[in-house]
Write an enzyme that holds these catalytic residues in place. Structure first.
Site, PDB file in Angstrom:
ATOM      1  NE  ARG A  65      -4.154   1.827   1.946  1.00 53.63           N
ATOM      2  CZ  ARG A  65      -4.448   2.628   2.973  1.00 53.63           C
ATOM      3  NH1 ARG A  65      -3.844   2.444   4.140  1.00 53.63           N
ATOM      4  NH2 ARG A  65      -5.340   3.598   2.837  1.00 53.63           N
ATOM      5  CG  HIS A  69      -1.365   5.284  -0.707  1.00 56.21           C
ATOM      6  ND1 HIS A  69      -2.169   5.873   0.225  1.00 56.21           N
ATOM      7  CD2 HIS A  69      -2.106   4.281  -1.241  1.00 56.21           C
ATOM      8  CE1 HIS A  69      -3.355   5.260   0.262  1.00 56.21           C
ATOM      9  NE2 HIS A  69      -3.323   4.284  -0.615  1.00 56.21           N
ATOM     10  CG  ASN A  94      -0.957   8.999   2.340  1.00 57.10           C
ATOM     11  OD1 ASN A  94      -1.180   8.000   1.673  1.00 57.10           O
ATOM     12  ND2 ASN A  94      -0.300  10.034   1.900  1.00 57.10           N
ATOM     13  CG  HIS A 190      -7.283  -4.608  -2.005  1.00 53.81           C
ATOM     14  ND1 HIS A 190      -8.371  -3.837  -2.332  1.00 53.81           N
ATOM     15  CD2 HIS A 190      -6.293  -3.731  -1.693  1.00 53.81           C
ATOM     16  CE1 HIS A 190      -8.044  -2.544  -2.228  1.00 53.81           C
ATOM     17  NE2 HIS A 190      -6.785  -2.458  -1.855  1.00 53.81           N
TER      18      HIS A 190
HETATM   19  C1  HEM Z   1      -8.926   1.648  -6.906  1.00 53.88           C
HETATM   20  C2  HEM Z   1      -7.866   1.471  -6.237  1.00 53.88           C
HETATM   21  C3  HEM Z   1      -7.763   1.251  -4.743  1.00 53.88           C
HETATM   22  C4  HEM Z   1      -8.589   1.637  -3.727  1.00 53.88           C
HETATM   23  C5  HEM Z   1      -9.872   2.439  -3.824  1.00 53.88           C
HETATM   24  C6  HEM Z   1      -8.018   1.132  -2.505  1.00 53.88           C
HETATM   25  C7  HEM Z   1      -8.547   1.337  -1.244  1.00 53.88           C
HETATM   26  C8  HEM Z   1      -8.066   0.784  -0.094  1.00 53.88           C
HETATM   27  C9  HEM Z   1      -8.632   0.961   1.215  1.00 53.88           C
HETATM   28  C10 HEM Z   1      -9.816   1.854   1.555  1.00 53.88           C
HETATM   29  C11 HEM Z   1      -7.928   0.210   2.082  1.00 53.88           C
HETATM   30  C12 HEM Z   1      -8.154   0.068   3.583  1.00 53.88           C
HETATM   31  C13 HEM Z   1      -7.244   1.010   4.323  1.00 53.88           C
HETATM   32  C14 HEM Z   1      -7.413   0.947   5.813  1.00 53.88           C
HETATM   33  O1  HEM Z   1      -8.490   0.646   6.299  1.00 53.88           O
HETATM   34  O2  HEM Z   1      -6.426   1.201   6.517  1.00 53.88           O
HETATM   35  C15 HEM Z   1      -6.896  -0.442   1.326  1.00 53.88           C
HETATM   36  C16 HEM Z   1      -5.973  -1.299   1.862  1.00 53.88           C
HETATM   37  C17 HEM Z   1      -4.929  -1.840   1.142  1.00 53.88           C
HETATM   38  N1  HEM Z   1      -4.605  -1.553  -0.166  1.00 53.88           N
HETATM   39 FE1  HEM Z   1      -5.771  -0.619  -1.499  1.00 53.88          FE
HETATM   40  N2  HEM Z   1      -6.877   0.446  -2.802  1.00 53.88           N
HETATM   41  C18 HEM Z   1      -6.681   0.505  -4.152  1.00 53.88           C
HETATM   42  C19 HEM Z   1      -5.634  -0.029  -4.854  1.00 53.88           C
HETATM   43  C20 HEM Z   1      -4.548  -0.639  -4.278  1.00 53.88           C
HETATM   44  C21 HEM Z   1      -3.347  -0.982  -4.980  1.00 53.88           C
HETATM   45  C22 HEM Z   1      -3.062  -0.689  -6.446  1.00 53.88           C
HETATM   46  C23 HEM Z   1      -2.530  -1.573  -4.072  1.00 53.88           C
HETATM   47  C24 HEM Z   1      -1.126  -2.099  -4.243  1.00 53.88           C
HETATM   48  C25 HEM Z   1      -0.597  -2.498  -5.370  1.00 53.88           C
HETATM   49  C26 HEM Z   1      -3.252  -1.637  -2.822  1.00 53.88           C
HETATM   50  C27 HEM Z   1      -2.808  -2.248  -1.689  1.00 53.88           C
HETATM   51  C28 HEM Z   1      -3.503  -2.277  -0.496  1.00 53.88           C
HETATM   52  C29 HEM Z   1      -3.100  -3.104   0.635  1.00 53.88           C
HETATM   53  C30 HEM Z   1      -1.978  -4.112   0.658  1.00 53.88           C
HETATM   54  C31 HEM Z   1      -3.991  -2.807   1.669  1.00 53.88           C
HETATM   55  C32 HEM Z   1      -3.955  -3.362   3.103  1.00 53.88           C
HETATM   56  C33 HEM Z   1      -3.100  -2.437   3.920  1.00 53.88           C
HETATM   57  C34 HEM Z   1      -2.811  -2.899   5.325  1.00 53.88           C
HETATM   58  O3  HEM Z   1      -3.098  -4.043   5.689  1.00 53.88           O
HETATM   59  O4  HEM Z   1      -2.273  -2.071   6.074  1.00 53.88           O
HETATM   60  N3  HEM Z   1      -4.455  -1.037  -2.971  1.00 53.88           N
HETATM   61  N4  HEM Z   1      -7.001  -0.082   0.014  1.00 53.88           N
HETATM   62  C1  LIG Z   2      -2.245  13.440  10.220  1.00 55.53           C
HETATM   63  C2  LIG Z   2      -1.121  12.494  10.101  1.00 55.53           C
HETATM   64  O1  LIG Z   2      -0.021  12.835   9.736  1.00 55.53           O
HETATM   65  N1  LIG Z   2      -1.417  11.240  10.390  1.00 55.53           N
HETATM   66  C3  LIG Z   2      -0.486  10.154  10.346  1.00 55.53           C
HETATM   67  C4  LIG Z   2       0.027   9.839   8.939  1.00 55.53           C
HETATM   68  O2  LIG Z   2       0.909   8.752   9.006  1.00 55.53           O
HETATM   69  C5  LIG Z   2       2.007   8.909   9.875  1.00 55.53           C
HETATM   70  C6  LIG Z   2       2.873   7.674   9.798  1.00 55.53           C
HETATM   71  O3  LIG Z   2       2.140   6.532  10.088  1.00 55.53           O
HETATM   72  C7  LIG Z   2       1.556   9.186  11.306  1.00 55.53           C
HETATM   73  O4  LIG Z   2       2.678   9.410  12.137  1.00 55.53           O
HETATM   74  C8  LIG Z   2       0.660  10.375  11.319  1.00 55.53           C
HETATM   75  O5  LIG Z   2       0.182  10.602  12.633  1.00 55.53           O
END
Ligand code: HEM
Ligand SMILES: CC(=O)N[C@H]1CO[C@H](CO)[C@@H](O)[C@@H]1O
Ligand SMILES: *[C@@H]1O[C@H](CO)[C@@H](O)[C@H](O)[C@H]1NC(C)=O
Ligand SMILES: *[C@@H]1O[C@H](CO)[C@@H](O)[C@H](O)[C@H]1NC(C)=O
Ligand SMILES: *[C@@H]1O[C@H](CO)[C@@H](O)[C@H](O)[C@H]1NC(C)=O
Ligand SMILES: *[C@@H]1O[C@H](CO)[C@@H](O)[C@H](O)[C@H]1NC(C)=O
Ligand SMILES: *[C@@H]1O[C@H](CO)[C@@H](O)[C@H](O)[C@H]1NC(C)=O
Length: 323
Positions: A65, A69, A94, A190
């Site tokens: 992720r 980003h 982020n 995902h």
């Molecule tokens: C239309 C494109 C995408 C949307 C709308 C999207 C949206 C999201 C959202 C809302 C989350 C949950 C975040 C959270 O609750 O902390 C997420 C998690 C994640 N996304 Fe996406 N994403 C997209 C594309 C991608 C792409 C292209 C990648 C990597 C190549 C990716 C990798 C991940 C991963 C690995 C997670 C899990 C993160 C974790 O466990 O900390 N996503 N995404």
């Molecule tokens: C507002 C803000 O900066 N939130 C978080 C963004 O991500 C970093 C790294 O995880 C955090 O330290 C920040 O608090």
């Protein structure tokens, strides 16, 4: 259009093609070979990632992720890592990006023996690749030669959202030179990681203000997720993006099988399997055995977005601040 104008346009197009070609030509496999005498840069990164992964296998999701980003906002230039009151990492999407300390650890290991040579942007690409392979994905060759950007602004952060339509998401990916097939493969990320309850809340309780759950979600899954995500659970709890309990930590094509079975977590995950624009691709990936290698190829493409190379940008000493 006059002939002269057309010729000028063609020339501009040609020159910029060469220019872009050159930028990408500077990215290559093994860029750091021989640049750090005693140490092998890729091995050093791998060893750090391996030990971090042993402690916490969720770093793969974190790094995937993080790379997405970073690359989608002003290119793969590690601008996401920069601290600052209004830097990219402060932007809403982020807030839950994690893994910054993993990149710092790899950077520290390299700087110890080979200072000022390896960019933070390349470390993101190498670290993510290593984590992907440790999670059972294919090990792809990563290109290196990126340099670090010197600016980061939350105002630049424009990423697709979980409730965006497939067609809008495709348009956003297209602005980055990624087509719909690339997008379907990249969303396969995902297959690991989690989403906070807040991102599925509406689908569980009040989909599009109907007062009912999203009808496209498997009803058993609705009940199951409601237990983890009570109505007011907000940002405290998470659910696996891949609902197959046997492979929610594995980089495989299970995600596609889950969304075909109406077990997508985010709205966009589910719609990927339903929308005529993407569903055929989803079906074919769910049924194929080469997801790993295709995923690696598309990660390489993601990693080449708008990179700084040659004498552009800088090699940051600390990934959190410009030199
Ligand atoms: C239309 C494109 C995408 C949307 C709308 C999207 C949206 C999201 C959202 C809302 C989350 C949950 C975040 C959270 O609750 O902390 C997420 C998690 C994640 N996304 Fe996406 N994403 C997209 C594309 C991608 C792409 C292209 C990648 C990597 C190549 C990716 C990798 C991940 C991963 C690995 C997670 C899990 C993160 C974790 O466990 O900390 N996503 N995404
Ligand atoms: C507002 C803000 O900066 N939130 C978080 C963004 O991500 C970093 C790294 O995880 C955090 O330290 C920040 O608090
Ligand atoms: C191990 O993982 C946990 C999170 O699961 C983290 O808090 C901790 O800092 C990690 N330890 C090391 C040495 O990386
Ligand atoms: C998308 O781009 C890939 C290369 O990344 C290419 O193989 C594929 O044919 C393209 N697909 C479409 C639908 O244009
Ligand atoms: C979330 O967790 C924090 C800290 O553990 C707690 O103070 C807060 O009440 C929790 N919020 C909800 C909505 O459960
Ligand atoms: C996968 O292939 C099998 C056999 O070829 C077919 O019956 C099935 O419908 C396919 N599944 C999907 C999701 O396309
Ligand atoms: C930041 O980078 C840009 C383009 O790479 C360059 O033009 C500019 O001079 C740099 N600014 C600083 C403060 O280094």
């Amino acid at each position: 259009m006059s002939k002269a104008a057309a010729a000028t346009l063609a020339l501009v197009a040609f020159v910029s093609m060469i220019f872009i070609g050159q930028c990408n030509a500077a990215l290559r496999i093994g860029f750091y070979k021989g640049k750090c005498q005693s140490i092998d840069v890729e091995t050093t990164v791998f060893n750090v990632i391996k030990s971090k992964f042993k402690n916490d296998s969720t770093i793969t999701a974190a790094l995937l992720r993080l790379q997405f980003h970073d690359c989608f906002v002003t290119g793969c230039d590690a601008s996401l890592l920069l601290d600052g009151k209004h830097s990219e990492k402060t932007a809403f999407p982020n807030l839950s990006v994690r893994g910054y300390e993993i990149i710092d650890a790899a950077k520290a290991a390299i700087e110890e023996t080979c200072p000022d040579v390896v960019s933070c942007a390349d470390i993101i690409a190498m670290a993510t690749r290593d984590a992907v392979s440790l999670s059972g994905g294919g090990r792809y060759e990563v290109q290196t030669g990126r340099r670090d950007g010197n600016a980061s602004s939350s105002a630049n952060v424009f990423l697709p959202g979980p409730s965006d339509s497939i067609s809008d998401a495709i348009d956003i990916f297209a602005t980055k030179g990624l087509n719909s097939t690339d997008m379907v493969f990249l969303l396969g990320a995902h297959t690991v990681g989690v989403a906070h309850c807040s991102f599925v809340q509406d689908r569980l309780y009040n989909f599009q203000n109907t007062g009912k759950p999203d009808p496209s979600m498997d009803t058993k899954l609705v009940s199951k997720l409601r237990r983890t995500c009570p109505q007011d659970s907000g940002f405290n709890k998470t659910v696996n993006l891949d609902q197959n309990p046997l492979s929610s930590m594995t980089l495989d094509n299970s995600y596609y099988k889950q969304i075909i079975s109406h077990k997508g977590i985010l709205e966009i995950d589910q719609n990927l399997a339903l929308d005529p624009l993407t569903k055929d691709k989803v079906n074919s990936i769910a049924n194929s055995s080469d997801f790993s290698s295709k995923f690696g190829q598309v990660m390489v493409k993601l990693g080449a977005l708008d990179v700084l190379t040659g004498n552009q940008g800088e090699i940051r000493r600390s990934c959190q601040k410009v030199n």
